[in-house]
Design an enzyme around this catalytic site. Sequence first.
Site, mmCIF file in Angstrom:
data_model
loop_
_atom_site.group_PDB
_atom_site.id
_atom_site.type_symbol
_atom_site.label_atom_id
_atom_site.label_comp_id
_atom_site.label_asym_id
_atom_site.label_seq_id
_atom_site.Cartn_x
_atom_site.Cartn_y
_atom_site.Cartn_z
ATOM 1 C CD GLU A 142 -4.431 0.887 7.320
ATOM 2 O OE1 GLU A 142 -4.853 1.847 6.647
ATOM 3 O OE2 GLU A 142 -3.235 0.664 7.522
ATOM 4 C CD GLN A 157 -2.492 1.187 2.768
ATOM 5 O OE1 GLN A 157 -3.621 0.759 2.741
ATOM 6 N NE2 GLN A 157 -1.907 1.591 3.885
ATOM 7 N N GLY A 158 0.735 2.098 -1.011
ATOM 8 C CA GLY A 158 1.528 3.323 -1.085
ATOM 9 C C GLY A 158 0.696 4.551 -0.741
ATOM 10 C CE1 TYR A 159 -3.828 3.874 -0.054
ATOM 11 C CE2 TYR A 159 -4.764 4.304 2.105
ATOM 12 C CZ TYR A 159 -4.899 3.816 0.820
ATOM 13 O OH TYR A 159 -6.084 3.270 0.441
ATOM 14 C CB SER A 160 2.576 7.390 4.718
ATOM 15 O OG SER A 160 1.497 7.008 5.528
ATOM 16 C CD GLU A 171 -2.270 11.657 19.462
ATOM 17 O OE1 GLU A 171 -1.875 10.950 18.518
ATOM 18 O OE2 GLU A 171 -2.068 11.357 20.655
ATOM 19 C CB SER A 205 3.391 -2.761 5.010
ATOM 20 O OG SER A 205 2.880 -1.808 5.886
#
Lengths: 392, 380
Positions: A253, A135-138, A376, A170
């Site tokens: 998720e 998964q390429g998110y951040s 948060e 990951s």
Amino acid sequence: MSDATEDLAAFRADIAAWISANCPAPLLGRPMDENAIVWGGRKWTFTDDNQRLWLERAVARGLTAPRWPVEYGGAALSRAQEKIYREEMERLGAPPPLESFGLWMLGPALLEFGNAEQKAEHLPKITRGEIRWCQGYSEPGAGSDLANVQTRAEDMGDHWLVNGQKIWTSYADRADWIFALVRTDRDAPKHKGISFLLMDMETPGITTRPIRLISGKSPFCETFFDNVKVPKTNLVGELNRGWDIAKYLLTHEREMIGGGARGLLGGRSVSQILASQEGDVMADPVLRAEAMQLEVDALAFGLTMERYKDQAEAGRGVGNASAMLKYYGTELNKRRYELLMATAGSEGVEWDGTQGGLAPEWLRTKANSIEGGTTEVMLDIIAKRVLEMPNQ
Amino acid sequence: MNDMTQSLLDTEDEVMLRDAARGFLTDASPVSGLRANRDAGRAHDPALWAEMAQMGWTGVLVPEAAGGADMGHRAAGILAEEMGRTLAASPFLSTAVIAASVLRDAGPRAHGALQAIAAGEATYALALDEGPKFAPAATAMQAERQGNAFRLSGAKAFVADGTTAARILVLARTSGAAGDADGLTLFDIDAARAGLDRQALSTIDSRDHARLVFDAVEATGDDIIGDLDNGLAALRPGLQAGQAALAAELTGLAGGAAAITLGYLKDRRQFDRTIGSFQALQHRAAHLWSEIEVTASAIANAGRRLDATPADASLAVSLAKARAAQTAKLAVSEAVQMHGGIGMTDAHDIGFFMKRARVGAEWLGDYGHHAAIIAAARGF
């Protein structure tokens, strides 16, 4: 008994018999450590032949993706049947034949947002364990502020040209394909210029570098995109509507991460942990009080997971309340590992002592309340979306 | 912990019961009703109790054969939760939950008593604790045997509904010594019996609590519930039902305090903005909401367990009471803090929630008592 109840009872007997007949005996009841998980993919090697056999048999029956349509390699089970399948797997001690980001995340996204060609191309390879996804998110500048992704996909007419960097991908170094959020409109408001793009990790211009964590392990990578050419057909859903898919998947998720912390710790409850320690660690009244409080909270949280699942199964969505599961479950898991380390004493601080593996696991839990949306951010979601508190 | 056929979600009937209860209590027994009771010097409003009887609430745990609605423990919990939201004061827990649960296991002799409870004609109090903490086995009060009669002498320190109840369920020692779980016997006696002195306590929650002094109060074998010397077994269904319902009340109380506080956060302005827009307060409110959600699951589970497998409900009941005591404490502390100065005034209602939460945390076993039961059940 109603017909439906009788059907489910018959299904339970049938699936239990199938598991018993097909799961190789050496796999039954084995502890679920990292080595026991089958991730699949082009680079995968099974630790033994039993794993391979179990996967093949499960694939043939559609049980790597029990709820997916049969045409994509699923078994088209109902929610109730899937629940029974999981219960029988657990009861018999059979391990999941396959785990993957494809099953957990990309598959559900494609089923919801993908076109017919994309589903036919990718879903069967996921259910058969042939392709491993990451998964390429951040990105370095898009953590909690995920919609700030800057990795760019430019429309070059016959292909997309991708440039940029992802982080916390990951197992990117072991994955075959990546699903990523990329910016396709730099002038639009940040949530409205993002698209959802699929890329083969073997495409020229993609490189990965593992990140060494405080646990000594490297489950995450940096992933770099340098003039990567991607076919136009690899865009999922509508152009510039990738954020809708991202939100859909983040909800998935969160339920998953929160659920992973439920009542158990690597298969062990608090009481089992304590029983496994040398001497009477509970003679210390402070540790005993902490253990009691943890047990009270873990039991109540486990019931809450059940209640939310019942709610989802009744067709009423959990929605933004999933942020609570993620928040509560991960904070609980961190407390559990703090207690575990405290009861292990000096034996817990050795990388390879009698409590070997505990210290890395304890350190790993510190990421629970960061990954998939920080504690948060979860509290923000509860405050704004559930409690409808005003914006600043 | 939960049988898969026993969903923790409210059924359609339960949703209707909750809606009806909330509607009724919001109108008939708002928090201002508690203030009115307090200022008038009464612990509860008998007219409210009569209306609860009309709606079948007094018979929530009474069998239909005795005129009850027999809706079960989950339903009793829902009613108690809603009463907690508005701090509705009534003999509901002592009479309709605790006494009804004890008496329905007491055989044909209790039929009339159950009928009277369902009809709203009888009220009960449970006289148990002799010290400041819940400890049934520590009972020292003597029931001295003389033929078929007993003379009860001693003092009960903290009896909910003790000054107004028409009848008293009292646990006394017929053999053994204080600290023995055996040797206790449960009596059901008329509160007007000679030698019983009821001294009203002025408690922070403005409800009826009393110290009961027994000076050779006479009882007979007919007054015994269950078996001689085995009173704890007879009392157990009542204690579990009461603990589960009190936990539900505390959870409703937490929800009520949180709702009032959320309203205040959305309304109050400082620094030219609504204070609910400050992230520091948003996160506290979100955390509180999360704790209440998690506790609500334990409440539903306790009700389901008591309805399905009452002999195996101990862990579920203690989990509910332990969580509820802590969640209510958190809710009222956060509520007063987030209200600021106005929360410290008697003129504002929020303080009533804090006072009732403290009493509810102690009654029928505090957090430590129930957490210890859970730890023992889980093997440590």
